[in-house]
Motif scaffolding. Structure first.
Motif, PDB file in Angstrom:
ATOM      1  N   ASN A 165      29.347  53.583  17.056  1.00  0.00           N
ATOM      2  CA  ASN A 165      30.238  53.208  18.376  1.00  0.00           C
ATOM      3  C   ASN A 165      31.785  53.332  18.285  1.00  0.00           C
ATOM      4  OD1 ASN A 165      28.128  53.068  20.138  1.00  0.00           O
ATOM      5  ND2 ASN A 165      27.867  50.975  19.774  1.00  0.00           N
ATOM      6  N   SER A 166      32.261  52.877  17.089  1.00  0.00           N
ATOM      7  CA  SER A 166      33.717  52.795  16.862  1.00  0.00           C
ATOM      8  C   SER A 166      34.038  54.518  16.673  1.00  0.00           C
ATOM      9  CB  SER A 166      33.959  52.191  15.286  1.00  0.00           C
ATOM     10  OG  SER A 166      35.213  52.274  14.933  1.00  0.00           O
ATOM     11  N   ARG A 167      33.351  55.116  15.687  1.00  0.00           N
ATOM     12  CA  ARG A 167      33.582  56.817  15.557  1.00  0.00           C
ATOM     13  C   ARG A 167      33.441  57.326  16.881  1.00  0.00           C
ATOM     14  NH1 ARG A 167      31.848  58.735  10.113  1.00  0.00           N
ATOM     15  NH2 ARG A 167      33.581  60.246  10.394  1.00  0.00           N
ATOM     16  N   ILE A 168      32.678  56.959  17.953  1.00  0.00           N
ATOM     17  CA  ILE A 168      32.530  57.567  19.140  1.00  0.00           C
ATOM     18  C   ILE A 168      33.740  57.511  19.827  1.00  0.00           C
ATOM     19  CG2 ILE A 168      31.480  57.895  21.234  1.00  0.00           C
ATOM     20  CD1 ILE A 168      28.610  57.595  19.719  1.00  0.00           C
ATOM     21  N   GLY A 169      34.062  56.174  19.936  1.00  0.00           N
ATOM     22  CA  GLY A 169      35.458  55.906  20.415  1.00  0.00           C
ATOM     23  C   GLY A 169      36.633  56.715  20.079  1.00  0.00           C
TER      24      GLY A 169
END
Length: 103
Positions: free
Chosen positions: A46-50
């Motif tokens: 989720n962090s990398r998608i953000g």
């Protein structure tokens, strides 16, 4: 020589490839991992998608800014040389008409 836009685009594509690799890892490890490890992988993903969304937004803003700058420059050239612009547009129209009529 790569432009700044190309560098940002390549960085975004690399980030997306990494995200997909992490997603595959998440699905592969889902059956073998404990719940804590799964949550950690999901949070990382989720962090990398953000970050990828933010990079895409920056890339989009750069592209829009570049397009606006080109439009302003074109407008200035046409304003400074209206007869040349009309002549060039006429020649291009004539060439396109000849090419289209041959088919």
């Amino acid at each position: 020589m790569m432009s700044q836009f190309d560098k940002k685009r390549d960085a975004l594509l690399d980030e997306i490839r990494d995200i997909l690799a992490n997603a595959e890892e998440l699905f592969d490890d889902q059956k073998q991992s404990g719940e804590a490890e799964l949550k950690k992988l999901k949070d990382t993903l989720n962090s990398r998608i953000g970050r990828a969304k933010e990079q895409f937004s920056n890339l989009q803003q750069d592209a829009v800014a570049g397009a606006k700058q080109v439009a302003k420059q074109t407008d200035a050239i046409v304003q400074d040389n209206p007869y040349k612009a009309i002549g060039i547009a006429g020649v291009i129209g004539l060439l396109l008409g000849v090419l289209i009529s041959k088919k």
